[in-house]
Write an enzyme that holds these catalytic residues in place. Structure first.
Site, PDB file in Angstrom:
ATOM      1  N   SER A   1      33.377  -7.544  -8.218  1.00 38.09           N
ATOM      2  CA  SER A   1      33.335  -6.176  -7.703  1.00 38.09           C
ATOM      3  C   SER A   1      34.370  -6.067  -6.586  1.00 38.09           C
ATOM      4  O   SER A   1      34.743  -7.082  -5.984  1.00 38.09           O
ATOM      5  CB  SER A   1      31.954  -5.858  -7.124  1.00 38.09           C
ATOM      6  OG  SER A   1      32.005  -4.657  -6.364  1.00 38.09           O
TER       7      SER A   1
ATOM      8  N   TYR B   1      24.102  -8.445  -2.830  1.00 37.96           N
ATOM      9  CA  TYR B   1      25.037  -8.084  -3.896  1.00 37.96           C
ATOM     10  C   TYR B   1      26.464  -8.500  -3.517  1.00 37.96           C
ATOM     11  O   TYR B   1      27.174  -9.132  -4.304  1.00 37.96           O
ATOM     12  CB  TYR B   1      24.974  -6.573  -4.143  1.00 37.96           C
ATOM     13  CG  TYR B   1      25.842  -6.088  -5.272  1.00 37.96           C
ATOM     14  CD1 TYR B   1      25.400  -6.140  -6.590  1.00 37.96           C
ATOM     15  CD2 TYR B   1      27.115  -5.580  -5.028  1.00 37.96           C
ATOM     16  CE1 TYR B   1      26.195  -5.693  -7.632  1.00 37.96           C
ATOM     17  CE2 TYR B   1      27.919  -5.131  -6.062  1.00 37.96           C
ATOM     18  CZ  TYR B   1      27.462  -5.180  -7.372  1.00 37.96           C
ATOM     19  OH  TYR B   1      28.254  -4.743  -8.398  1.00 37.96           O
TER      20      TYR B   1
HETATM   21  P1  NAD Z   1      24.349  -1.403 -16.005  1.00 42.83           P
HETATM   22  O1  NAD Z   1      23.090  -1.419 -15.216  1.00 42.83           O
HETATM   23  O2  NAD Z   1      24.705  -0.178 -16.783  1.00 42.83           O
HETATM   24  O3  NAD Z   1      24.383  -2.653 -16.975  1.00 42.83           O
HETATM   25  C1  NAD Z   1      23.949  -3.928 -16.596  1.00 42.83           C
HETATM   26  C2  NAD Z   1      23.249  -4.578 -17.769  1.00 42.83           C
HETATM   27  O4  NAD Z   1      22.852  -5.901 -17.377  1.00 42.83           O
HETATM   28  C3  NAD Z   1      21.974  -3.851 -18.208  1.00 42.83           C
HETATM   29  O5  NAD Z   1      22.000  -3.616 -19.608  1.00 42.83           O
HETATM   30  C4  NAD Z   1      20.856  -4.797 -17.813  1.00 42.83           C
HETATM   31  O6  NAD Z   1      19.732  -4.736 -18.670  1.00 42.83           O
HETATM   32  C5  NAD Z   1      21.567  -6.129 -17.909  1.00 42.83           C
HETATM   33  N1  NAD Z   1      20.883  -7.181 -17.147  1.00 42.83           N
HETATM   34  C6  NAD Z   1      20.288  -7.070 -15.930  1.00 42.83           C
HETATM   35  N2  NAD Z   1      19.730  -8.242 -15.588  1.00 42.83           N
HETATM   36  C7  NAD Z   1      19.966  -9.104 -16.603  1.00 42.83           C
HETATM   37  C8  NAD Z   1      19.640 -10.459 -16.840  1.00 42.83           C
HETATM   38  N3  NAD Z   1      18.934 -11.171 -15.953  1.00 42.83           N
HETATM   39  N4  NAD Z   1      20.072 -11.042 -17.981  1.00 42.83           N
HETATM   40  C9  NAD Z   1      20.767 -10.333 -18.894  1.00 42.83           C
HETATM   41  N5  NAD Z   1      21.107  -9.045 -18.731  1.00 42.83           N
HETATM   42  C10 NAD Z   1      20.714  -8.436 -17.602  1.00 42.83           C
HETATM   43  O7  NAD Z   1      25.499  -1.734 -14.959  1.00 42.83           O
HETATM   44  P2  NAD Z   1      27.105  -1.821 -15.065  1.00 42.83           P
HETATM   45  O8  NAD Z   1      27.645  -0.888 -14.070  1.00 42.83           O
HETATM   46  O9  NAD Z   1      27.577  -1.751 -16.459  1.00 42.83           O
HETATM   47  O10 NAD Z   1      27.282  -3.283 -14.466  1.00 42.83           O
HETATM   48  C11 NAD Z   1      27.878  -4.334 -15.151  1.00 42.83           C
HETATM   49  C12 NAD Z   1      28.489  -5.271 -14.132  1.00 42.83           C
HETATM   50  O11 NAD Z   1      29.464  -4.572 -13.376  1.00 42.83           O
HETATM   51  C13 NAD Z   1      27.500  -5.841 -13.110  1.00 42.83           C
HETATM   52  O12 NAD Z   1      27.791  -7.202 -12.887  1.00 42.83           O
HETATM   53  C14 NAD Z   1      27.790  -5.027 -11.878  1.00 42.83           C
HETATM   54  O13 NAD Z   1      27.444  -5.703 -10.700  1.00 42.83           O
HETATM   55  C15 NAD Z   1      29.277  -4.822 -11.997  1.00 42.83           C
HETATM   56  N6  NAD Z   1      29.839  -3.722 -11.226  1.00 42.83           N
HETATM   57  C16 NAD Z   1      29.403  -2.450 -11.399  1.00 42.83           C
HETATM   58  C17 NAD Z   1      29.959  -1.444 -10.608  1.00 42.83           C
HETATM   59  C18 NAD Z   1      29.484  -0.019 -10.755  1.00 42.83           C
HETATM   60  O14 NAD Z   1      29.879   0.810  -9.942  1.00 42.83           O
HETATM   61  N7  NAD Z   1      28.673   0.316 -11.734  1.00 42.83           N
HETATM   62  C19 NAD Z   1      30.951  -1.725  -9.684  1.00 42.83           C
HETATM   63  C20 NAD Z   1      31.373  -3.032  -9.539  1.00 42.83           C
HETATM   64  C21 NAD Z   1      30.820  -4.036 -10.315  1.00 42.83           C
END
Ligand code: NAD
Length: 257
Positions: free
Chosen positions: A143, A157
């Site tokens: 991130s 986080y």
């Molecule tokens: P999201 O919540 O839409 O998707 C995350 C997915 O991970 C979900 O389907 C959830 O069920 C799954 N998950 C959660 N815990 C789990 C586990 N223990 N084992 C397997 N699967 C699990 O979120 P996203 O925005 O698509 O996030 C994806 C990645 O991107 C994450 O690592 C998040 O930290 C990172 N990220 C997101 C953002 C943002 O703004 N959304 C910014 C920077 C980084």
């Protein structure tokens, strides 16, 4: 097609970045192992891929559990014969994650177990499979908070994502002579469920938005395209990077009016 005949495993592929990437990789010719804990939505991702003419299977795995991670890699090799691309993307942003004084130890532990140990376990079991395939590409979702601090804290986080970035660099160097590339993507704030749940008021959303030079939240698809480049052979000389896909946040001192 950019991923013709490749096999990609994507964690967190029931939603957000993971699902968009699964759809894009499949459209570019890869067979996909869709991994998540949300089984219903994960199977939906598989159906979406099949509906667009692609190949995919679902594997339930909690990435914080070693046995689950070992199994998801086995599924890739059993179903598709090999593993070429490992996208360690699953992650959580806990609603009670705050500053060091107020964050419960249980919130810290859960965040570290999924966001950081989950990437370690993905690599622990994924790397031997990539070696068996003659090499491959690992992509870890970090991130922009891995490189920048914020006054609206999410201490666990932020620390977990810093760990992902540091681990990515070391993995890249250790495996550089094995034809295994390891890169991190550092997304900026996205309009996905994960962040919109955390920024649950208009005021919180606006407070973030002023720091994004391009003036909007990103889309999961915009991260999927970055992942596609890192997964494909087009990035064959790219390893150990922190690929910022953040609308300019990390380059900004003052944002445009
Ligand atoms: P999201 O919540 O839409 O998707 C995350 C997915 O991970 C979900 O389907 C959830 O069920 C799954 N998950 C959660 N815990 C789990 C586990 N223990 N084992 C397997 N699967 C699990 O979120 P996203 O925005 O698509 O996030 C994806 C990645 O991107 C994450 O690592 C998040 O930290 C990172 N990220 C997101 C953002 C943002 O703004 N959304 C910014 C920077 C980084």
């Amino acid at each position: 097609m950019r991923l013709q005949d490749k096999v990609a495993l994507i964690t967190g592929a029931s939603s957000g970045i993971g699902r968009e990437t699964a759809l894009l990789f499949a459209a570019e010719g890869a067979s996909i192992v869709v991994v998540d804990v949300n089984d219903a939505a994960g199977k939906e991702t598989v159906e979406m891929i099949k509906a667009q003419g692609g190949k995919a299977v679902y594997a339930h795995a909690d990435v914080s559990k070693a046995a689950d991670c070992e199994n998801m890699v086995n599924v890739a090799e059993k179903e598709f014969g090999k593993l070429n691309v490992m996208f360690n993307n699953a992650g959580i942003m806990h609603g009670d994650d705050d500053n060091a004084m107020t964050t419960e130890e249980s919130v810290w532990d859960l965040t570290m177990a999924i966001n950081l140990k989950g990437v370690f376990l993905g690599c622990k079991y994924g790397i031997p499979a990539l070696q068996r395939a003659g090499g491959g590409s690992i992509i870890n979702t970090a991130s922009f908070v891995a490189v920048m601090g914020a006054a609206t804290p999410q201490i666990a986080y932020t620390a977990s994502k810093g760990g992902v970035l540091a681990m990515t660099r070391e993995l890249a160097i250790i495996h550089a002579r094995q034809n295994i590339r390891v890169n991190a993507i550092c997304p900026g704030p996205l309009r996905t469920e994960l962040l919109m749940k955390f920024l649950n008021t208009e005021a919180k959303k606006q407070r973030r938005m002023v720091h994004i030079p391009v003036g909007r939240f990103g889309e999961a698809k915009e991260i999927a395209y970055a992942a596609l480049y890192l997964a494909s052979d087009e990035s064959s000389f790219v390893t150990g990077t922190d690929f910022m896909v953040d609308g300019g946040i990390s380059a900004a001192y003052v944002t445009p009016e």
